[in-house]
Write a protein that holds these residues in place. Structure first.
Motif, PDB file in Angstrom:
ATOM      1  N   VAL A 148      13.902   2.490  -8.871  1.00 38.41           N
ATOM      2  CA  VAL A 148      14.254   3.866  -8.545  1.00 38.41           C
ATOM      3  C   VAL A 148      13.450   4.326  -7.329  1.00 38.41           C
ATOM      4  CG1 VAL A 148      14.350   6.238  -9.417  1.00 38.41           C
ATOM      5  CG2 VAL A 148      14.728   4.328 -10.988  1.00 38.41           C
ATOM      6  N   ASN A 149      14.157   4.834  -6.325  1.00 33.73           N
ATOM      7  CA  ASN A 149      13.562   5.410  -5.113  1.00 33.73           C
ATOM      8  C   ASN A 149      12.661   4.439  -4.347  1.00 33.73           C
ATOM      9  OD1 ASN A 149      14.916   7.831  -5.566  1.00 33.73           O
ATOM     10  ND2 ASN A 149      13.262   8.604  -6.847  1.00 33.73           N
ATOM     11  N   VAL A 150      13.052   3.177  -4.314  1.00 34.60           N
ATOM     12  CA  VAL A 150      12.316   2.182  -3.539  1.00 34.60           C
ATOM     13  C   VAL A 150      13.127   1.794  -2.311  1.00 34.60           C
ATOM     14  CG1 VAL A 150      11.324  -0.147  -3.558  1.00 34.60           C
ATOM     15  CG2 VAL A 150      11.093   1.321  -5.571  1.00 34.60           C
ATOM     16  N   ILE A 151      14.409   1.547  -2.510  1.00 28.79           N
ATOM     17  CA  ILE A 151      15.317   1.271  -1.395  1.00 28.79           C
ATOM     18  C   ILE A 151      16.414   2.331  -1.400  1.00 28.79           C
ATOM     19  CG2 ILE A 151      14.913  -1.196  -1.129  1.00 28.79           C
ATOM     20  CD1 ILE A 151      17.203  -1.750  -3.019  1.00 28.79           C
ATOM     21  N   VAL A 182      18.997   4.697  -7.285  1.00 27.03           N
ATOM     22  CA  VAL A 182      18.835   3.775  -8.404  1.00 27.03           C
ATOM     23  C   VAL A 182      19.599   2.488  -8.111  1.00 27.03           C
ATOM     24  CG1 VAL A 182      19.141   3.431 -10.888  1.00 27.03           C
ATOM     25  CG2 VAL A 182      18.662   5.725  -9.997  1.00 27.03           C
ATOM     26  N   PHE A 183      18.881   1.373  -8.173  1.00 35.07           N
ATOM     27  CA  PHE A 183      19.495   0.059  -7.993  1.00 35.07           C
ATOM     28  C   PHE A 183      19.239  -0.772  -9.240  1.00 35.07           C
ATOM     29  CE2 PHE A 183      19.728   1.502  -3.749  1.00 35.07           C
ATOM     30  CZ  PHE A 183      20.696   0.741  -3.113  1.00 35.07           C
ATOM     31  N   TYR A 233       0.841  -1.199   0.000  1.00 41.09           N
ATOM     32  CA  TYR A 233       0.000   0.000   0.000  1.00 41.09           C
ATOM     33  C   TYR A 233       0.880   1.255   0.000  1.00 41.09           C
ATOM     34  CZ  TYR A 233      -3.565   3.297   1.693  1.00 41.09           C
ATOM     35  OH  TYR A 233      -4.410   4.368   1.842  1.00 41.09           O
ATOM     36  N   HIS A 234       1.910   1.264   0.842  1.00 40.80           N
ATOM     37  CA  HIS A 234       2.798   2.424   0.931  1.00 40.80           C
ATOM     38  C   HIS A 234       3.739   2.534  -0.269  1.00 40.80           C
ATOM     39  CE1 HIS A 234       1.318   3.665   4.791  1.00 40.80           C
ATOM     40  NE2 HIS A 234       1.486   2.446   5.254  1.00 40.80           N
ATOM     41  N   VAL A 256       7.280  -2.106  -9.364  1.00 45.34           N
ATOM     42  CA  VAL A 256       7.854  -2.205  -8.022  1.00 45.34           C
ATOM     43  C   VAL A 256       7.360  -3.473  -7.325  1.00 45.34           C
ATOM     44  CG1 VAL A 256       6.117  -0.878  -6.753  1.00 45.34           C
ATOM     45  CG2 VAL A 256       8.452  -0.891  -5.951  1.00 45.34           C
ATOM     46  N   LEU A 257       6.201  -3.983  -7.725  1.00 40.21           N
ATOM     47  CA  LEU A 257       5.671  -5.209  -7.135  1.00 40.21           C
ATOM     48  C   LEU A 257       6.591  -6.394  -7.409  1.00 40.21           C
ATOM     49  CD1 LEU A 257       1.890  -4.881  -7.978  1.00 40.21           C
ATOM     50  CD2 LEU A 257       2.974  -4.596  -5.754  1.00 40.21           C
TER      51      LEU A 257
END
Length: 144
Positions: free
Chosen positions: A98-101, A119-120, A25-26, A67-68
């Motif tokens: 991008v911008n997840v971790i 960026v990973f 959700y977040h 991202v999922l």
């Protein structure tokens, strides 16, 4: 028995590991959307024992669903139109996120340049290892 109504247009995220729905959700920033969202936690599942389900009544084009694949590529994405499933998307690990971790290396440029994207890049698909694009710091998924 719990009953959550069907949606006309949107998507259903199924086979989410039990307890992970709020994290998703977040990550998807569903709190910023002006649409109907139903979260079902700990639903019974023959396949998984327990699972979470998220139903979202908005166009899937409004979200970055790739991202999922990073969070859990076993999630099923069912695209709904006119109340019917028109497509089932199979997720895979994204080549880049991008911008997840965030990079944990204190010497990485992202620690100094606050506005720089995190960026990973997928370095090892089998072991689910990502590396920072800038300093090559390793990030390994907790799933393996």
């Amino acid at each position: 028995m719990l009953s959550v109504g069907q949606i006309n247009e949107g998507f259903v995220l199924d086979h989410i590991e039990a307890g992970k729905s709020m994290e998703i959700y977040h990550y998807l920033k569903l709190d910023r959307l002006d649409c109907c969202v139903a979260i079902i936690k700990n639903a019974r599942s023959n396949k998984m024992g327990k699972k979470d389900i998220i139903k979202v009544e908005c166009s899937p084009k409004m979200l970055k669903l790739d991202v999922l694949g990073f969070i859990d590529h076993n999630i099923t994405v069912n695209i709904i139109e006119d109340g019917k499933i028109i497509e089932k998307k199979v997720l895979k690990l994204p080549k880049q996120i991008v911008n997840v971790i965030k990079c944990k290396n204190p010497r990485c440029i992202t620690s100094i340049e606050q506005g720089l994207d995190q960026v990973f890049v997928l370095a090892d698909e089998e072991k689910e290892i990502y590396r920072c694009k800038y300093c090559e710091e390793k990030y390994r998924s907790n799933r393996k």
